[in-house]
Write an enzyme that holds these catalytic residues in place. Sequence first.
Site, short mmCIF file in Angstrom:
data_model
loop_
_atom_site.label_atom_id
_atom_site.label_comp_id
_atom_site.label_asym_id
_atom_site.label_seq_id
_atom_site.Cartn_x
_atom_site.Cartn_y
_atom_site.Cartn_z
N ARG A 231 0.90 -1.24 -0.02
CA ARG A 231 -0.09 -0.03 -0.07
C ARG A 231 0.85 1.46 -0.08
NH1 ARG A 231 -0.93 -3.52 3.37
NH2 ARG A 231 -2.88 -5.08 3.12
N LYS A 277 -14.44 -0.29 -4.40
CA LYS A 277 -14.92 -0.45 -2.67
C LYS A 277 -14.46 0.74 -2.20
CE LYS A 277 -14.45 -1.37 1.80
NZ LYS A 277 -13.87 -0.81 2.66
N ASP A 296 -17.98 -4.44 0.30
CA ASP A 296 -16.82 -5.20 0.78
C ASP A 296 -17.31 -6.66 1.13
OD1 ASP A 296 -18.06 -5.20 3.11
OD2 ASP A 296 -16.97 -3.44 4.02
N HIS A 298 -18.05 -7.98 3.72
CA HIS A 298 -19.29 -8.06 4.87
C HIS A 298 -20.66 -7.55 4.09
CE1 HIS A 298 -17.45 -8.10 8.71
NE2 HIS A 298 -16.32 -7.58 8.36
N GLN A 340 -27.13 1.07 4.27
CA GLN A 340 -26.00 0.21 4.16
C GLN A 340 -25.34 0.18 5.69
OE1 GLN A 340 -22.72 1.17 3.81
NE2 GLN A 340 -21.83 -0.66 3.80
#
Length: 383
Positions: A231, A277, A296, A298, A340
């Site tokens: 990252r 995302k 994602d 979840h 959400q």
Amino acid sequence: MHSLKPPLAMKRPRPPSPPPLSPASTKQTSPPPRPLKSLHPNTPPISSKKPKSHPKWVPLNLSQTELSLPLTFPTGQTFRWKQTGPLQYTGTIGPHLLSLKHLQNGDVSYFIHFTPSESAAKLALLDFLNVSISLAKLWEVFSENDSRFAELAKYLKGARVLRQDPVECLVQFLCSSNNNIGRITKMVDFISSLGTHLGSVGGFDFHEFPSLERLSAVSEEELRQAGFGYRAKYITGTVDVLQSKPDGGAQWLLSLRKLDLQEAIDALCSLPGVGPKVAACIALFSLDQHHAIPVDTHVWQIATKYLLPELAGARLTPKLCSRVAEAFVSKYGEYAGWAQTLLFIADLPSQKALLPSHFWDIKEKKSAKIEDSNSCNIDGNYS
DNA sequence: CGGTAACCTGGGAT
DNA sequence: AATCCCAGGTTAC
């Protein structure tokens, strides 16, 4: 390995309030590797008692129904706010350092630890909390269209979407990819420590989020040494692109608030390390894109269980990702992202205690350990 | 264009 | 104790 000074030379103006640890002493000759581990300060519970004026707790006109701090701050929208008391969270908004807490009756009060301007701090806070949007009204509509939402809403009142600074939000979620909360938090702490120190509360140091200019002085190598992994290049790459924008990266990001969702998403996805995302997170949490749906793992679980059961067992591809987003929007409307958010929170293990047991998502790790072969279904559940 | 395999790292499960 | 797996994905074949 327990020195905690900011790793890089501080070229920013001196902090408005004296930092608890004086970095002056440590001789810096070479840039010492700074692993993420043990970024946790060993500072005493409280420090810096310099009374700026007559700071005090000030009530906000917000009930717990409109804002629940425990359901809003430690639930994945931001990794920059710390719990500094039983029902108290502390963080920064721009150059302001403040705490929020619930009173006995559930109402929220705020406390300004540091600010260049009291009135500006108040305005910034109200903006940050998105107070112009009535959570109760939104949830009323969601509940009419979804009985499960209505049930969950009873137990999880006040789960609100914040209106964060886009740069800050972007960098945080760049750190989030394929990562876990604990490490994301450490990485964000590392980045934050590059900004101007604003004060210390409850043993935590708080810094203004570093400017893009400041961030552009950090190399990929430094970030890798700090434990960012792959990252690191996302951060430096994105900062470079932003810095190349004619009117500045910060302004460019802010301008996305005026675009349609898809345009904003497309623009964000042009940045290295930003996919669908992460783009949706930034759009929802900082760009007024209230129907952005961060899909994602979840949300994918949630969607395949309650919204698109026909897709259960499929893998999460970009195509299906947008399909899920569409499903959410068609069900909840222009503020689908706010719906959400509640569903996501309800799925968090950390919130299990708030819900009756029949909501507990029986998650059987695909371990399943089938005693013998034969019945080896993909996702572990059989209906 | 849709499907897969790497990609950093640290903690927990096997 | 050595591996494997996974965590709020993205990118490159």
